[in-house]
Structures are given as C-alpha cells and as structure tokens.
Design a protein around this motif. Structure first.
Motif, mmCIF file in Angstrom:
data_model
loop_
_atom_site.group_PDB
_atom_site.id
_atom_site.type_symbol
_atom_site.label_atom_id
_atom_site.label_comp_id
_atom_site.label_asym_id
_atom_site.label_seq_id
_atom_site.Cartn_x
_atom_site.Cartn_y
_atom_site.Cartn_z
ATOM 1 N N UNK A 1 7.702 -41.387 14.399
ATOM 2 C CA UNK A 1 8.928 -42.344 15.040
ATOM 3 C C UNK A 1 9.890 -41.381 15.871
ATOM 4 N N UNK A 2 9.879 -41.098 15.876
ATOM 5 C CA UNK A 2 10.654 -39.104 16.510
ATOM 6 C C UNK A 2 11.575 -39.159 16.178
ATOM 7 N N UNK A 3 12.033 -39.610 15.096
ATOM 8 C CA UNK A 3 13.317 -39.443 15.365
ATOM 9 C C UNK A 3 14.401 -37.967 14.149
ATOM 10 N N UNK A 4 15.766 -38.400 14.569
ATOM 11 C CA UNK A 4 16.252 -36.898 13.501
ATOM 12 C C UNK A 4 16.979 -37.808 12.771
ATOM 13 N N UNK A 5 16.733 -36.636 11.657
ATOM 14 C CA UNK A 5 17.053 -37.198 9.979
ATOM 15 C C UNK A 5 18.483 -37.668 10.517
ATOM 16 N N UNK A 6 19.154 -36.054 10.453
ATOM 17 C CA UNK A 6 20.855 -36.296 10.673
ATOM 18 C C UNK A 6 21.452 -37.086 10.970
ATOM 19 N N UNK A 7 20.997 -37.547 11.825
ATOM 20 C CA UNK A 7 21.723 -38.415 13.258
ATOM 21 C C UNK A 7 21.541 -39.383 12.582
ATOM 22 N N UNK A 8 22.597 -40.093 12.692
ATOM 23 C CA UNK A 8 22.832 -42.150 12.764
ATOM 24 C C UNK A 8 22.006 -42.617 13.449
ATOM 25 N N UNK A 9 21.837 -44.079 13.365
ATOM 26 C CA UNK A 9 20.756 -44.804 13.469
ATOM 27 C C UNK A 9 21.427 -44.924 15.295
ATOM 28 N N UNK A 10 22.544 -45.002 15.286
ATOM 29 C CA UNK A 10 23.538 -45.277 16.424
ATOM 30 C C UNK A 10 23.374 -43.923 17.440
ATOM 31 N N UNK A 11 22.985 -42.699 16.892
ATOM 32 C CA UNK A 11 23.239 -41.124 17.337
ATOM 33 C C UNK A 11 21.484 -41.399 17.576
ATOM 34 N N UNK A 12 20.778 -41.116 16.875
ATOM 35 C CA UNK A 12 19.545 -41.303 17.515
ATOM 36 C C UNK A 12 19.296 -42.634 18.847
ATOM 37 N N UNK B 1 13.537 -48.585 14.209
ATOM 38 C CA UNK B 1 14.382 -47.709 14.891
ATOM 39 C C UNK B 1 14.078 -46.824 16.002
ATOM 40 N N UNK B 2 12.274 -46.328 15.486
ATOM 41 C CA UNK B 2 11.521 -46.042 16.272
ATOM 42 C C UNK B 2 11.036 -46.650 17.582
ATOM 43 N N UNK B 3 10.795 -47.857 17.167
ATOM 44 C CA UNK B 3 11.145 -49.199 18.014
ATOM 45 C C UNK B 3 11.301 -49.291 19.395
ATOM 46 N N UNK B 4 12.595 -49.127 18.579
ATOM 47 C CA UNK B 4 14.548 -49.344 19.679
ATOM 48 C C UNK B 4 14.253 -48.784 20.477
ATOM 49 N N UNK B 5 13.850 -47.286 20.306
ATOM 50 C CA UNK B 5 14.048 -46.379 21.088
ATOM 51 C C UNK B 5 13.823 -47.038 22.587
ATOM 52 N N UNK B 6 12.629 -47.823 22.910
ATOM 53 C CA UNK B 6 11.759 -48.807 23.610
ATOM 54 C C UNK B 6 12.706 -49.012 25.148
ATOM 55 N N UNK B 7 13.305 -49.604 23.856
ATOM 56 C CA UNK B 7 14.447 -50.372 25.174
ATOM 57 C C UNK B 7 15.774 -49.186 26.150
ATOM 58 N N UNK B 8 15.715 -48.465 25.257
ATOM 59 C CA UNK B 8 16.561 -47.753 26.100
ATOM 60 C C UNK B 8 15.548 -46.292 27.109
ATOM 61 N N UNK B 9 15.111 -46.765 27.297
ATOM 62 C CA UNK B 9 14.011 -45.923 28.072
ATOM 63 C C UNK B 9 14.035 -46.353 29.954
ATOM 64 N N UNK B 10 14.059 -47.962 29.797
ATOM 65 C CA UNK B 10 14.704 -48.526 31.054
ATOM 66 C C UNK B 10 13.064 -48.148 31.954
#
Length: 204
Positions: A73-84, A125-134
């Motif tokens: 998923x490529x997430x930063x564990x200590x960051x929030x959903x929004x911060x990720x 959340x990992x998949x939601x990153x697709x929507x911020x890549x443009x």
C-alpha cells in the motif's frame, strides 16, 4: 493519450516469462490481464510501468503518464490518512486530496493514523493515491486484495470515473469490477522453457 505495446518480452529473476506481447490502449479504455497464477501478470505490469527493463520490444506512452499500484500500500504508518495523501499529492505536484478522500470513502478517517487502519482501509488509502497522481494510465496489480464487497464496488466506480474522464487502466485481476473492459489472456504469450547446457545442469 495512448499506450502502445509491440513485441514485448519480459523476465522474472532473469528468466523469460512472456514473449511477443502486444496491445493498444487508448483514452477511456481498460484492459484486464488474464491467466493462471505465475504466468507473469505482475512482471508485465512492472515492465510496462518502467520498474524493470524489457528483454525486447517497445512500450510507447506519453512521458510521466503511468501510475502503478502493487500489492504494497506504500503508506507512512505514523501519518494520518490525510497526511499520507498530501505527501503523495506534493510528490506529483497536486494539492487537492478531497476527491481521493471522497472517492474511497475516507473522509471520516482523514485524521486517523495509517497504522490504526484495518487491512481493507489501508488498501483503500493505498488505492486513493491514484487520484492524486494526475496520471492518465493506471497499472493495477490485484487491486482488490483485502477489500470487502462494498469496497470492491467503490473501487470499480473510481476506475469507471477515471475512464469516463479520458483515463485508461491495465488491471491484473480475477474478478468482475462492473465496467466494460477488454481482456488479454497471457497464456499464448508464455515464454518457451529455456534449454539448459551442461554448465547449467551442474548447478541444479
């Protein structure tokens, strides 16, 4: 926007797995990769995304057009959903994470640390990153792992919306995601077994 693949051969661990793969994908189209486990779907996606070199063949796509989502998923564990999401949005020089939060039902989880999410929530959340890549071309490797039925439908709607706005997607999956797509069975492209010489056989 167009992705053109000609006579593509790729390898896993130095061993050829697929040979002479070819297809054309244009704006608004999705391609489902089919075939048994181990045939090379992940290897093909990684090659298309530029994460490993092809043995031969050509991949033609606009520069900086591909976003890749794999099993991690490529997430930063200590960051929030929004911060990720903001972290990745800044990498891709975008700023608005609202569509990603809304598209994957993460609004109510925006302030929660990633390490406190369930497996399915982390996947969303990992998949939601697709929507911020443009980026217009999505490469997706078994994207529905850990998702329940409702979340699979949510993901399917997100991809359908991406296609409707001129995006494209290449997806390795065994399930129906609820939208029209082409299908490419990789079985005919399986690489022929390599012949061993005396030197190779001495180490088997």
């Amino acid at each position: 926007m167009e992705l053109v693949v000609n006579n593509l051969s790729c390898a896993r661990g130095g061993v050829p797995v697929l040979e002479r793969v070819g297809f054309r994908l244009t704006a608004g189209q999705a391609l489902m990769l089919r075939g048994p486990n181990g045939i090379g779907k992940t290897t093909l996606l990684r090659t298309l995304a530029g994460l490993q070199p092809a043995l031969e063949g050509q991949i033609s796509s606009p520069p900086e057009s591909i976003a890749y989502a794999a099993h991690a998923d490529g997430l930063k564990a200590t960051l929030s959903v929004a911060e990720n999401l903001l972290f990745w949005a800044r990498i891709f020089d975008t700023n608005d994470i609202t569509p990603a939060l809304e598209g994957f039902d993460l609004v109510d989880l925006a302030g929660r640390q990633a390490q406190n999410l369930s497996a399915g929530q982390k996947r969303r959340l990992g998949l939601a990153r697709l929507l911020v890549t443009g980026r217009p071309i999505w490469m997706l490797d078994e994207p529905t792992v850990s998702l329940d039925t409702a979340s699979v439908a949510l993901f399917g709607r997100a991809v359908a919306a991406h296609l409707k706005t001129g995006g494209a997607a290449v997806i390795a999956t065994h399930i129906d995601l609820g939208f029209s797509a082409q299908s490419l069975d990789l079985t005919p492209f399986r690489a022929a077994p390599q012949k061993l010489n005396d030197f190779d056989e001495a180490f088997l």
